[in-house]
Design an enzyme around this catalytic site. Structure first.
Site, PDB file in Angstrom:
ATOM      1  N   GLY A  59     -13.771 -23.162  38.412  1.00  0.00           N
ATOM      2  CA  GLY A  59     -12.640 -22.347  38.819  1.00  0.00           C
ATOM      3  C   GLY A  59     -12.501 -22.385  40.326  1.00  0.00           C
ATOM      4  N   GLN A  64      -9.872 -19.628  48.478  1.00  0.00           N
ATOM      5  CA  GLN A  64     -11.052 -20.487  48.693  1.00  0.00           C
ATOM      6  C   GLN A  64     -10.694 -21.811  49.357  1.00  0.00           C
ATOM      7  OE1 GLN A  64     -12.555 -19.954  44.415  1.00  0.00           O
ATOM      8  NE2 GLN A  64     -14.424 -20.150  45.627  1.00  0.00           N
ATOM      9  N   CYS A 111     -20.615 -19.435  42.999  1.00  0.00           N
ATOM     10  CA  CYS A 111     -19.282 -19.491  43.607  1.00  0.00           C
ATOM     11  C   CYS A 111     -19.275 -20.602  44.647  1.00  0.00           C
ATOM     12  CB  CYS A 111     -18.962 -18.143  44.255  1.00  0.00           C
ATOM     13  SG  CYS A 111     -17.346 -18.096  45.044  1.00  0.00           S
ATOM     14  N   LEU A 112     -18.218 -21.414  44.638  1.00  0.00           N
ATOM     15  CA  LEU A 112     -18.136 -22.519  45.600  1.00  0.00           C
ATOM     16  C   LEU A 112     -18.065 -22.015  47.039  1.00  0.00           C
ATOM     17  CD1 LEU A 112     -15.654 -24.892  43.719  1.00  0.00           C
ATOM     18  CD2 LEU A 112     -18.144 -25.132  43.928  1.00  0.00           C
ATOM     19  N   HIS A 153     -13.682 -13.801  37.406  1.00  0.00           N
ATOM     20  CA  HIS A 153     -14.237 -14.200  38.701  1.00  0.00           C
ATOM     21  C   HIS A 153     -13.122 -14.684  39.636  1.00  0.00           C
ATOM     22  CE1 HIS A 153     -17.481 -16.386  41.158  1.00  0.00           C
ATOM     23  NE2 HIS A 153     -16.349 -16.865  41.639  1.00  0.00           N
ATOM     24  N   GLU A 154     -12.235 -15.531  39.090  1.00  0.00           N
ATOM     25  CA  GLU A 154     -11.173 -16.103  39.931  1.00  0.00           C
ATOM     26  C   GLU A 154     -10.133 -15.050  40.315  1.00  0.00           C
ATOM     27  OE1 GLU A 154     -11.836 -18.797  41.260  1.00  0.00           O
ATOM     28  OE2 GLU A 154     -13.469 -19.268  39.880  1.00  0.00           O
ATOM     29  N   HIS A 157     -11.137 -13.110  43.292  1.00  0.00           N
ATOM     30  CA  HIS A 157     -10.906 -13.762  44.591  1.00  0.00           C
ATOM     31  C   HIS A 157      -9.537 -13.406  45.168  1.00  0.00           C
ATOM     32  CE1 HIS A 157     -14.416 -16.215  45.358  1.00  0.00           C
ATOM     33  NE2 HIS A 157     -14.358 -16.816  44.188  1.00  0.00           N
TER      34      HIS A 157
HETATM   35 NI    NI Z   1     -15.870 -17.943  43.340  1.00  0.00          NI
END
Ligand code: NI
Length: 183
Positions: A59, A64, A111-112, A153-154, A157
């Site tokens: 995701g 991000q 998480c990236l 999660h997304e 963000h």
């Molecule tokens: Ni994330």
């Protein structure tokens, strides 16, 4: 719509640079997308899918990649979701989520934007979602378990929330490699 992209020349980029924790954009409320059919939203979304796949993520939300816009991309590999077929990369614009049951489950998340770490995070197991596609049409559905987790999660963000904020006990937080080696 070009005000979304002041810092990026996304016409020339297929894998966008990721913002990391500490960048203020990850803590801000992202802007509603006024026109989901705008050409620069399609360019951004395509580049986000490419960036997510290149980074081995499941995701990615627009903040991000440094863009304050309410959209995210995700996919579910069948082995991660314990399902018979992959959920293909999907773009959701101006998403909304409601829990369909109060039941929550703790599971690992990374998480990236917070590289190399993971922790146990409680999420609703069954959600309803809706949002817009690149064609401007409203989409809606339900998701469970891993897919529901990724979508929550997304969406977080887009509200300036990261998974660390959702952890109820930081004792599980650790480096992925260390946790893997112990298990
Ligand atoms: Ni994330």
């Amino acid at each position: 719509m070009s005000d979304y992209f002041t810092a990026l020349d996304i016409d020339t980029i297929t894998s966008l640079p990721l913002t990391l924790l500490g960048d203020p954009i990850l803590r801000q409320l992202a802007q509603t997308v006024a026109d989901p059919t705008a050409s620069d939203i399609k360019i951004l979304a395509d580049a986000m899918v490419g960036t997510m796949m290149a980074a081995n993520g499941v995701g990615l939300a627009a903040p991000q990649v440094g863009v304050s816009a309410r959209l995210f991309v995700y996919w579910v590999p069948k082995e991660r979701g314990n399902i018979s077929q992959d959920v293909a990369p999907t773009i959701i614009i101006n998403p909304e989520i409601v829990p369909l049951s109060q039941e929550q489950e703790h599971d690992w998340e990374g998480c990236l934007s917070i590289p190399n770490l993971q922790g146990l995070v409680p999420r609703y197991r069954h959600i309803g979602w809706q949002g817009y596609g690149l064609d401007g049409k409203i989409m809606a559905g339900e998701a469970k378990d891993f897919q529901a987790r990724v979508m929550q999660h997304e969406l977080d963000h887009l509200d300036g929330v990261v998974y660390l904020d959702r952890m109820t006990n930081l004792l599980s937080l650790g480096f992925v490699d260390v946790i893997k080696a112990r298990s």
